[in-house]
Design an enzyme around this catalytic site. Structure first.
Site, PDB file in Angstrom:
ATOM      1  N   ALA A   1     -12.437  -3.937   3.688  1.00 51.04           N
ATOM      2  CA  ALA A   1     -12.887  -1.962   3.846  1.00 51.04           C
ATOM      3  C   ALA A   1     -13.126  -1.868   2.694  1.00 51.04           C
ATOM      4  O   ALA A   1     -12.465  -2.163   1.245  1.00 51.04           O
ATOM      5  CB  ALA A   1     -12.222  -1.038   4.812  1.00 51.04           C
TER       6      ALA A   1
ATOM      7  N   ALA B   1     -12.299  -0.355  -2.298  1.00 53.35           N
ATOM      8  CA  ALA B   1     -12.187  -1.740  -1.433  1.00 53.35           C
ATOM      9  C   ALA B   1     -10.894  -1.764  -1.420  1.00 53.35           C
ATOM     10  O   ALA B   1      -9.866  -1.762  -2.080  1.00 53.35           O
ATOM     11  CB  ALA B   1     -12.830  -3.088  -1.365  1.00 53.35           C
ATOM     12  N   ASP B   2     -10.649  -2.733  -0.063  1.00 55.03           N
ATOM     13  CA  ASP B   2      -9.153  -3.127   1.162  1.00 55.03           C
ATOM     14  C   ASP B   2      -9.352  -4.088   1.332  1.00 55.03           C
ATOM     15  O   ASP B   2     -10.166  -3.998   2.105  1.00 55.03           O
ATOM     16  CB  ASP B   2      -8.689  -1.758   1.141  1.00 55.03           C
ATOM     17  CG  ASP B   2      -6.558  -1.858   1.216  1.00 55.03           C
ATOM     18  OD1 ASP B   2      -6.150  -1.804  -0.159  1.00 55.03           O
ATOM     19  OD2 ASP B   2      -6.446  -2.602   1.887  1.00 55.03           O
ATOM     20  N   THR B   3      -8.925  -5.064   0.431  1.00 51.74           N
ATOM     21  CA  THR B   3      -8.942  -6.307   1.748  1.00 51.74           C
ATOM     22  C   THR B   3      -6.726  -6.461   2.391  1.00 51.74           C
ATOM     23  O   THR B   3      -5.978  -6.073   1.402  1.00 51.74           O
ATOM     24  CB  THR B   3      -9.369  -7.622   0.776  1.00 51.74           C
ATOM     25  OG1 THR B   3     -10.405  -7.835   0.368  1.00 51.74           O
ATOM     26  CG2 THR B   3      -8.871  -8.881   1.843  1.00 51.74           C
TER      27      THR B   3
ATOM     28  N   LYS C   1      -8.459   4.934  -2.046  1.00 51.59           N
ATOM     29  CA  LYS C   1      -8.525   4.103  -3.416  1.00 51.59           C
ATOM     30  C   LYS C   1     -10.009   5.176  -4.017  1.00 51.59           C
ATOM     31  O   LYS C   1      -9.522   5.596  -5.243  1.00 51.59           O
ATOM     32  CB  LYS C   1      -8.308   2.923  -3.344  1.00 51.59           C
ATOM     33  CG  LYS C   1      -6.765   1.689  -2.943  1.00 51.59           C
ATOM     34  CD  LYS C   1      -7.117   0.560  -3.128  1.00 51.59           C
ATOM     35  CE  LYS C   1      -6.041   0.164  -2.568  1.00 51.59           C
ATOM     36  NZ  LYS C   1      -6.026  -1.523  -2.824  1.00 51.59           N
TER      37      LYS C   1
END
Length: 205
Positions: free
Chosen positions: A117, A80-82, A64
């Site tokens: 992350a 970010a990625d959750t 992303k």
């Protein structure tokens, strides 16, 4: 551009936030940072064979961030990625209300992990990617309670079908680790990276 002057930090340059998450915007604004929102439009592929949850979250954050960074040469980009993980299995956003009920039922009365992350793309082209994990304990909730929660609409665009900072707070009995990580961004860890690179500084006046 989002601009806040009351926070404890200031930016030496405007950050590009590669996310449309209102929660991530609020967390950065609370720090006093100047940033522009340019969400990534990249598709989110499924995990690779033998790829664990942390590796997957980091790959998604990098994907992303780099997707947006290609349009902002020489700028600082944060993505970010959750993800929500139960017994090693990644739980994405619910496909519909039936799926939301299934996800919330499986989480009920158990402990799961929320992994966020983040990837920081720097003006010189270097990147740093880190992941933070938080344990979340859920109360045992009845079917009618969960259906009532789903009827609010909140779970439908949330990984794991709940929002700890929203109505879904009633589902959580305890957390071990970073609270903001569960919300969507491990603020303390991100802050360390931004300070180390000189992108932000304490606001002295």
């Amino acid at each position: 551009m989002n601009k806040t002057t009351n926070g404890p930090f200031k930016t030496t340059e405007t950050i590009i936030l590669a996310s449309g998450s209102p929660r991530r915007r609020e967390l950065l604004a609370d720090l006093g940072l100047d940033f522009e929102v340019h969400p990534s439009t990249a598709d989110e592929p499924a995990p690779l064979p033998d790829e664990d949850a942390t590796q997957y979250a980091k790959r998604m954050a990098e994907m992303k961030t780099l997707d947006v960074a290609t349009s902002f040469t020489g700028r600082t980009v944060l993505g970010a990625d959750t993800i929500v993980v139960l017994d090693g299995q990644i739980m994405g956003k619910p496909a519909d209300e039936i799926d939301a009920l299934a996800k919330l039922t499986s989480l009920s009365g158990k402990t799961h992990q929320v992994i966020t992350a983040f990837c920081l793309f720097l003006p010189d082209g270097n990147t740093t990617t880190q992941a933070v994990s938080t344990d979340v304990d859920m109360r045992a909730s009845g079917k009618e309670e969960l259906e009532s929660y789903i009827a609010t609409g909140e779970p439908m665009d949330k990984a794991g079908a709940y929002a700890i900072q929203g109505i879904g707070t009633f589902l959580v009995t305890a957390i071990r680790g970073s609270y903001t990580n569960v919300v969507g961004l491990p603020v303390a860890r991100v802050l360390e990276e931004l300070l180390d690179t000189g992108i932000i500084q304490p606001r002295k006046n």
